[in-house]
Design an enzyme around this catalytic site. Structure first.
Site: not given
Ligand code: GDP
Length: 328
Positions: A125, A127, A149
């Protein structure tokens, strides 16, 4: 018949991968957890042979490897949510880091016993780069995770390199966010497209989000599955960044989704709540897929607007079917 073992077969990527492999004439075995909902995978890929087992259970993993006699192992299972990893850091380490260690070692032993190579793919990832100083990131970017993660995925990524040095055909793909209408709503993209569709149909009024300014490199999941298959069938094993090379903010995603759904003035429907902020979050993640393009002939085929459009259209269609009056 050649055989693949897919961990995480019930997930977004595992589902697309199983369908492609079966269409290509492969036998597909999948690892599933107790109590998982198997309806979608059984409906879409009835040919897949499913085996119960946890990534924390060596005996179960050894049994699945022996029973499947896999030529290729696609390790896609694990805790997929960065947000959840902050709440469950120890579990994340056990499943995503140690789970990969178990599966790699048992795959190595499986390969030794059968006397024929087994190719191993690790779904790593973006990440692992955390808040990288440089953008776009590539295979040379320092690994410096900033979430539980990312730290677990970083360990697994390094261990794949160790087994590759030991002589295994082991590949780690640095996958940037990749989406589809099969994404669960715990991910921000699907949360947004579901909300846009529901607001367009008058079923919801408000969408509560976290940080709208973070920028991510969002691609179309089936393209990323295609990269996985290419990497495992390449002449030699290596690590590759799989990304589109373009970043958009969460706000950009909301704007595109609401426009597609026909909802004007998205800002009047969105509320920001600290609840969805993370203790640490990279402001910008964007990958350089140049190496994958040159060496694997891989290109991402679905640009941002189309990706958002497909997800919104699928959500609108699903909601309309659910709302349609029963013809009987
Ligand atoms: P990730 O990259 O695997 O964590 O995928 P996500 O779709 O969960 O998050 C992508 C980005 O969107 C991250 O930087 C989150 O902080 C941002 N984000 C902003 N608002 C939200 C929310 O309501 N839900 C999630 N899941 N992510 C959010």
């Amino acid at each position: 018949m050649q055989t693949a073992l897919v961990t995480g077969i019930t997930g977004q990527d595992g589902g697309y991968l199983a369908e492609r492999m079966i269409a290509d004439g492969w036998a597909v075995h999948g690892l599933v957890r107790a109590g998982e909902d198997l309806a979608d995978v059984q409906r879409r890929s009835p040919e897949a042979v499913l085996h119960g087992g946890e990534l924390t259970d060596d005996d179960a993993l050894a049994r699945v490897l022996a029973e499947s006699d896999a030529d290729e192992v696609y390790h896609l299972a694990g805790i997929s949510s960065v947000a959840l990893s902050w709440k469950e850091p120890v579990l994340t380490a056990d499943v995503n880091a140690l789970g990969t260690a178990r599966l790699l070692e048992l795959t190595w032993q499986h390969q030794e016993r059968r006397g024929r190579p087994v190719h191993f793919l690790q779904a790593s990832s973006a990440e692992i780069f955390g808040s990288a100083a440089a953008a776009p990131q590539d295979e040379q970017t320092p690994v410096r995770p900033t979430s539980p993660y990312g730290a677990a995925k970083a360990f697994a990524h390094h261990l794949v390199g160790v087994y590759r040095e030991r002589g295994m055909f082991a590949v780690s793909l640095l996958l940037y966010n990749h989406e589809s209408d099969r994404r669960p709503e715990s991910f921000v993209t699907r949360k947004i497209t579901q909300a846009a569709a529901r607001i367009a149909l008058g079923l919801q009024d408000e969408l509560v989000l976290g940080n709208l300014d973070v920028r991510r490199d969002w691609g179309w999941a089936p393209d990323y599955v295609d990269a996985m298959m290419r990497a495992l069938r390449h002449t030699h094993p290596d690590d590759y960044v799989i990304a589109t090379g373009r970043a958009h903010s969460v706000a950009d995603f909301v704007a595109a989704a609401f426009t597609r759904a026909g909802v004007p003035d998205w800002r009047s429907h969105v509320r920001v709540d600290e609840e969805f902020f993370r203790p640490a979050d990279a402001g910008l993640q964007v990958g350089n897929p140049g190496k994958a393009q040159r060496e694997l002939g891989w290109t991402p085929r679905v640009p941002f607007e189309e990706l958002v459009g497909r997800m919104v259209d699928a959500d609108l269609a699903q909601l309309r079917v659910r709302r349609a009056p029963d013809p009987s």
